[in-house]
Write an enzyme that holds these catalytic residues in place. Structure first.
Site: not given
Length: 348
Positions: A94, A199, A240, A250-251
């Protein structure tokens, strides 16, 4: 903080291997896998069996233990040379989450200090467990620090999943929510669904309810409207990767939430350990953004939801500019209205 609001561990070491809760199967099924091969750990990270930046780093650290065990058994004193390919595979699993590279760098430092003839497993396992335990301790400290920013009894909105499922335990943004809820500072928790992997719907609602914290699920598109209704005083998210100036990856969807929060005078908090900060990146424009398969957008639950021939754009993350963030909470302290100078002042 009482233990009743912290019951979940998504990553654990068993001796036989690393035990992972398969987060793709939640909430319908609670399935654990014990993985004994480093290539399977890398695949589990890529395929999101385990996800969340800190949890990925911890899983990778345990993956290094498995790799070293296998390579020493295979090659004896030549184990270090064979291990290099395994480390590369783990790091490539990732690309956006800096915690992955950070954890691997710590493991590599131990590897470099070991003699070639010595079995490396025990020394590497000690370091992997330290990474895991330090993450839990950092999360608990961030929970305390983040709670000090929350006044009264408020409503909060969170995005994606940032709890025990995404970390070594307790959580980052959900760690603040856990601690603040236990202190009576939070009246209501809203979670958005977080397309395309859902999520928020699948993981955050499961985790909060499992730990006895009520939660209200909303569609992603409801969030700006909700922020305008006065029921939410804080948006609290994880990260992240954080650049040196405070820009935060971030997401996907986090940037839009930050824009809507600023428009409606709702405060915005980022919660992440210092291992998430990438001091080599001056700002967020240099953060690599993972592109996920288009099928994740074009299908839902294994069934097509778009007309055949439609294309999809599927970045996994976006970047929140630092000027839209009211506070970055780390285990070492809080940076309010982050800038490069304020980040540097706290962290030296």
């Amino acid at each position: 903080m009482s233990a009743e609001h912290d019951q979940i561990r998504a990553v654990a070491w068993t001796g036989a291997g690393v035990r992972l809760l398969d987060q793709r199967r939640l909430p319908q099924e609670e399935i654990y896998w014990t993985i004994a091969c480093v290539s399977d750990v890398a695949q589990a990270i890529t395929k999101m069996v385990v996800r969340g930046a800190p949890a990925i780093g911890i899983a990778a650290a345990y993956g290094v233990v498995l790799a070293a065990r296998a390579r020493f058994s295979e090659a004896g004193s030549g184990w270090k040379q064979l291990l290099e390919a395994d480390l590369c595979d783990l790091e490539a699993a990732r690309p956006t989450a800096i915690n992955l590279a950070w954890a691997l760098a710590r493991m590599q430092a131990i590897i470099q200090g070991l003699p070639d003839h010595r079995d490396p497993e025990s020394a590497l396992l000690v370091e992997a467990r330290c990474i895991h335990e330090e993450d839990i301790a950092a999360n608990r400290r961030m929970g305390e620090l983040g709670t000090t920013l929350i006044e009264g009894s408020v409503g909060v909105l969170t995005h994606c999943n940032t709890g025990s499922l995404a970390t070594g335990g307790f959580g980052t943004a959900l760690g603040v929510i856990r601690h603040a809820y236990g202190k009576g500072r939070i009246e209501k928790v809203f979670a958005d669904e977080t397309r395309p992997w859902l999520q928020g719907a699948r993981l955050t609602t499961w985790e909060l309810l499992r730990d006895g914290i009520p939660v209200v699920l909303i569609a992603d598109s409801v969030a700006p409207y909700l922020l305008g209704q006065g029921e939410v005083q804080w948006v609290i998210v994880g990260a992240d990767r954080i650049a040196a100036n405070g820009d935060t990856a971030n997401k996907i969807g986090s940037y839009g939430l930050a824009v809507a929060a600023r428009y409606h005078n709702v405060r915005f908090m980022v919660v992440a350990p210092t291992s998430t900060i990438d001091w080599n990146l001056s700002d967020g424009t240099r953060i690599p953004i993972e592109q996920r398969p288009p099928e994740e957008v074009l299908t839902l639950g294994g069934k097509a939801i778009a007309t055949v021939g439609a294309e999809a754009y599927n970045p996994a993350f976006d970047v929140i500019p630092a000027h839209l963030i009211d506070a970055i909470v780390t285990e070492r302290g809080v940076v309010r209205q982050p800038t490069h100078e304020r980040m540097k002042a706290l962290f030296g």
